[in-house]
Design an enzyme around this catalytic site. Sequence first.
Site, PDB file in Angstrom:
ATOM      1  N   LYS A  24       0.820  -1.220   0.000  1.00  0.00           N
ATOM      2  CA  LYS A  24       0.000   0.000   0.000  1.00  0.00           C
ATOM      3  C   LYS A  24       0.850   1.264   0.000  1.00  0.00           C
ATOM      4  CE  LYS A  24      -1.822   1.592   4.062  1.00  0.00           C
ATOM      5  NZ  LYS A  24      -1.642   3.006   4.423  1.00  0.00           N
ATOM      6  N   ASN A  25       1.801   1.328   0.938  1.00  0.00           N
ATOM      7  CA  ASN A  25       2.522   2.591   1.104  1.00  0.00           C
ATOM      8  C   ASN A  25       3.569   2.846   0.022  1.00  0.00           C
ATOM      9  OD1 ASN A  25       0.903   3.176   3.231  1.00  0.00           O
ATOM     10  ND2 ASN A  25       2.374   2.588   4.819  1.00  0.00           N
ATOM     11  N   ARG A  93      -4.694   9.965   4.713  1.00  0.00           N
ATOM     12  CA  ARG A  93      -3.451  10.710   4.895  1.00  0.00           C
ATOM     13  C   ARG A  93      -2.681  10.814   3.579  1.00  0.00           C
ATOM     14  NH1 ARG A  93      -0.628  14.278   8.070  1.00  0.00           N
ATOM     15  NH2 ARG A  93       1.591  13.866   7.914  1.00  0.00           N
ATOM     16  N   CYS A 117      -6.160   7.757   9.412  1.00  0.00           N
ATOM     17  CA  CYS A 117      -6.335   7.092  10.702  1.00  0.00           C
ATOM     18  C   CYS A 117      -5.958   8.025  11.833  1.00  0.00           C
ATOM     19  CB  CYS A 117      -5.466   5.843  10.756  1.00  0.00           C
ATOM     20  SG  CYS A 117      -6.133   4.462   9.826  1.00  0.00           S
ATOM     21  N   ARG A 122      -0.441  14.664  13.237  1.00  0.00           N
ATOM     22  CA  ARG A 122       0.263  14.403  11.975  1.00  0.00           C
ATOM     23  C   ARG A 122       0.472  15.726  11.239  1.00  0.00           C
ATOM     24  NH1 ARG A 122      -2.070   8.713   9.635  1.00  0.00           N
ATOM     25  NH2 ARG A 122      -0.046   8.577   8.650  1.00  0.00           N
ATOM     26  N   ASP A 305       3.931   0.516  12.227  1.00  0.00           N
ATOM     27  CA  ASP A 305       2.784  -0.153  11.590  1.00  0.00           C
ATOM     28  C   ASP A 305       2.648  -1.616  12.002  1.00  0.00           C
ATOM     29  OD1 ASP A 305       2.197   2.190  10.353  1.00  0.00           O
ATOM     30  OD2 ASP A 305       2.985   1.636   8.393  1.00  0.00           O
ATOM     31  N   VAL A 327       6.929   6.784  17.327  1.00  0.00           N
ATOM     32  CA  VAL A 327       6.681   7.457  16.041  1.00  0.00           C
ATOM     33  C   VAL A 327       5.418   8.312  16.080  1.00  0.00           C
ATOM     34  CG1 VAL A 327       6.388   7.140  13.556  1.00  0.00           C
ATOM     35  CG2 VAL A 327       7.926   5.628  14.827  1.00  0.00           C
ATOM     36  N   ARG A 398      -8.763  -0.521   4.437  1.00  0.00           N
ATOM     37  CA  ARG A 398      -7.891   0.515   3.855  1.00  0.00           C
ATOM     38  C   ARG A 398      -6.562  -0.065   3.413  1.00  0.00           C
ATOM     39  NH1 ARG A 398      -8.475   5.906   7.185  1.00  0.00           N
ATOM     40  NH2 ARG A 398      -7.156   6.482   5.460  1.00  0.00           N
TER      41      ARG A 398
HETATM   42  N1  EPU Z   1       5.809  14.458  11.367  1.00  0.00           N
HETATM   43  C1  EPU Z   1       5.919  15.766  11.738  1.00  0.00           C
HETATM   44  N2  EPU Z   1       5.911  16.726  10.755  1.00  0.00           N
HETATM   45  C2  EPU Z   1       5.788  16.398   9.438  1.00  0.00           C
HETATM   46  C3  EPU Z   1       5.663  15.032   9.065  1.00  0.00           C
HETATM   47  C4  EPU Z   1       5.680  14.087  10.056  1.00  0.00           C
HETATM   48  O1  EPU Z   1       6.016  16.107  12.930  1.00  0.00           O
HETATM   49  O2  EPU Z   1       5.802  17.318   8.581  1.00  0.00           O
HETATM   50  C5  EPU Z   1       5.791  13.421  12.419  1.00  0.00           C
HETATM   51  C6  EPU Z   1       4.438  12.725  12.491  1.00  0.00           C
HETATM   52  O3  EPU Z   1       3.537  13.471  13.244  1.00  0.00           O
HETATM   53  C7  EPU Z   1       4.790  11.392  13.114  1.00  0.00           C
HETATM   54  C8  EPU Z   1       6.190  11.128  12.553  1.00  0.00           C
HETATM   55  O4  EPU Z   1       6.686  12.385  12.099  1.00  0.00           O
HETATM   56  O5  EPU Z   1       4.836  11.540  14.496  1.00  0.00           O
HETATM   57  C9  EPU Z   1       6.245  10.127  11.428  1.00  0.00           C
HETATM   58  O6  EPU Z   1       5.432  10.561  10.365  1.00  0.00           O
HETATM   59  P1  EPU Z   1       5.754  10.229   8.850  1.00  0.00           P
HETATM   60  O7  EPU Z   1       5.649  11.525   8.084  1.00  0.00           O
HETATM   61  O8  EPU Z   1       6.996   9.446   8.725  1.00  0.00           O
HETATM   62  O9  EPU Z   1       4.517   9.314   8.474  1.00  0.00           O
HETATM   63  P2  EPU Z   1       3.561   9.449   7.226  1.00  0.00           P
HETATM   64  O10 EPU Z   1       4.350   9.726   6.007  1.00  0.00           O
HETATM   65  O11 EPU Z   1       2.417  10.308   7.545  1.00  0.00           O
HETATM   66  C10 EPU Z   1       3.796   6.926   6.570  1.00  0.00           C
HETATM   67  C11 EPU Z   1       2.864   5.774   6.358  1.00  0.00           C
HETATM   68  C12 EPU Z   1       2.287   5.338   7.686  1.00  0.00           C
HETATM   69  C13 EPU Z   1       3.434   4.936   8.616  1.00  0.00           C
HETATM   70  C14 EPU Z   1       4.425   6.105   8.757  1.00  0.00           C
HETATM   71  C15 EPU Z   1       5.650   5.753   9.565  1.00  0.00           C
HETATM   72  C16 EPU Z   1       2.013   6.199   4.151  1.00  0.00           C
HETATM   73  C17 EPU Z   1       0.867   6.558   3.294  1.00  0.00           C
HETATM   74  N3  EPU Z   1       1.793   6.188   5.464  1.00  0.00           N
HETATM   75  O12 EPU Z   1       3.012   7.966   7.147  1.00  0.00           O
HETATM   76  O13 EPU Z   1       1.472   4.203   7.429  1.00  0.00           O
HETATM   77  O14 EPU Z   1       2.928   4.607   9.887  1.00  0.00           O
HETATM   78  O15 EPU Z   1       4.858   6.526   7.440  1.00  0.00           O
HETATM   79  O16 EPU Z   1       6.300   4.664   9.045  1.00  0.00           O
HETATM   80  O17 EPU Z   1       3.098   5.899   3.661  1.00  0.00           O
HETATM   81  C18 EPU Z   1      -0.272   2.691   7.800  1.00  0.00           C
HETATM   82  O18 EPU Z   1       0.023   2.145   6.708  1.00  0.00           O
HETATM   83  O19 EPU Z   1      -1.082   2.187   8.620  1.00  0.00           O
HETATM   84  C19 EPU Z   1       0.344   3.969   8.154  1.00  0.00           C
HETATM   85  C20 EPU Z   1      -0.141   4.761   9.099  1.00  0.00           C
END
Ligand code: EPU
Length: 421
Positions: A24-25, A93, A117, A122, A305, A327, A398
């Site tokens: 997915k990601n 997201r 979610c 975030r 995850d 995280v 999802r």
């Molecule tokens: N963060 C910030 N500022 C930002 C961006 C992120 O403070 O501008 C913080 C977030 O609040 C969080 C941490 O950094 O505390 C990690 O966030 P990250 O940006 O790495 O996560 P994401 O890109 O929003 C992706 C996956 C998530 C997975 C995370 C961490 C996708 C679509 N989603 O989210 O997947 O948990 O990386 O590995 O790629 C899932 O598949 O269930 C899922 C939630």
Amino acid sequence: MNGECIVINGGRRLEGSVTVHGAKNAVLPLLAAGILTDEELTVEDCPYISDVDAMTDLLAETGARVTRDGRRICVSGKATSARASETLCKSMRSSMFMLGALLSSAGSVEMPLPGGCDIGARPLDIHLDGLRRMGARTECDGNFLRCTADKLHGADIFMRYPSVGATENLLMCASLAEGNTMLVNCAREPEIVALARGLKAMGAKISGEGTSVIKVEGVKRLGGAVLSAGGDRIVAGTVLAAVSLCGGDATIYGVSPDDMRSVIQAFRSRYCEVEESGVCLRVRSQGRVRAKSVITAPYPLFPTDMQPQYFACQCFSDGTSKICETVFDGRFAHAREFAKMGADISVCANSATVFGKEKGMRGAALIASDLRGGAGLCIAALKTEGESRVYNPHFIDRGYENFEAMFSSLGADIRRERFPS
Ligand code: EPU
């Protein structure tokens, strides 16, 4: 609650084999990259999950032509509209990828802040900081985001945290920016490597993906390509968790064990053997769990995850363990539900102490409130004798294609039921 639930009669060993679907990601940002070119981009191995449907709807909304033929999705034609709708952005997201993709292809983007979610705060500050360094003007009123750029230029960008989404957005923008970009402290997840390889197949000049420094030499245009996402390491990890907890012997095909090192390490114990070969894993478990603490952290450490699924297993362990979530700051909603089954857990901020119980857990009515948490509840229910009902399975849909079919093929007693809502 929507009008469905997953009904599980637990207590069965899991035996057989499964092949995991596309990640997915990895698929979601690859699809978004489709609007960076006016040629055709094909992404193979796209799973039938609701986040992929939402992404294709978002892309279609921007004016791109999106067609699906089985697991292949083709995106063609650049975006003609830079506005993304509230309903779709709030639903997931991954609408965050429209930020980089639209800004880069259309020069502007207007969108509500992404939803998804509810697993903690975030924010998008790392994305926006990087985009500003590349020349974008950004405005955010707390609910709505506007970004414009006459021209994006390369920049040296230090990310205060290795955010997966920010690394992906900045990679897309840097690929078409004028000049060179260096991303420092970027995320190293396999999904970043998949996106960088995809962009390179489209003509981008990227090096260093998979390390914490990525260099990008901007090019004037990107072309079409046929891309593949690879198997979903979190789906594979979910099956691994279930088999290790329920006991059994199962082979998981379609995933690279190298992408799951920390997960394999966490589940291996004197009760559970995990054998690796090529693109498969064989799990043989006695159905007992060794108490072992875990801390989630960015790749290559233990993935957030997989935390709920690991947490589910620890509820049944032979001792006491701690689970520390570093995280996301709100990813323990499942703990309350495990307690309904009789689990003995004490949560303090982002750390949970789990007093494992090898006996005495019971089936219960459980409410999923996010994707991986929902999977964790199902895993606990697969182990527990008696009937459990997991409500809100739309969260699970999802990210898992036909979750029940995957586990029934391993011998679980699991089905979906509709009820009048
Ligand atoms: N963060 C910030 N500022 C930002 C961006 C992120 O403070 O501008 C913080 C977030 O609040 C969080 C941490 O950094 O505390 C990690 O966030 P990250 O940006 O790495 O996560 P994401 O890109 O929003 C992706 C996956 C998530 C997975 C995370 C961490 C996708 C679509 N989603 O989210 O997947 O948990 O990386 O590995 O790629 C899932 O598949 O269930 C899922 C939630």
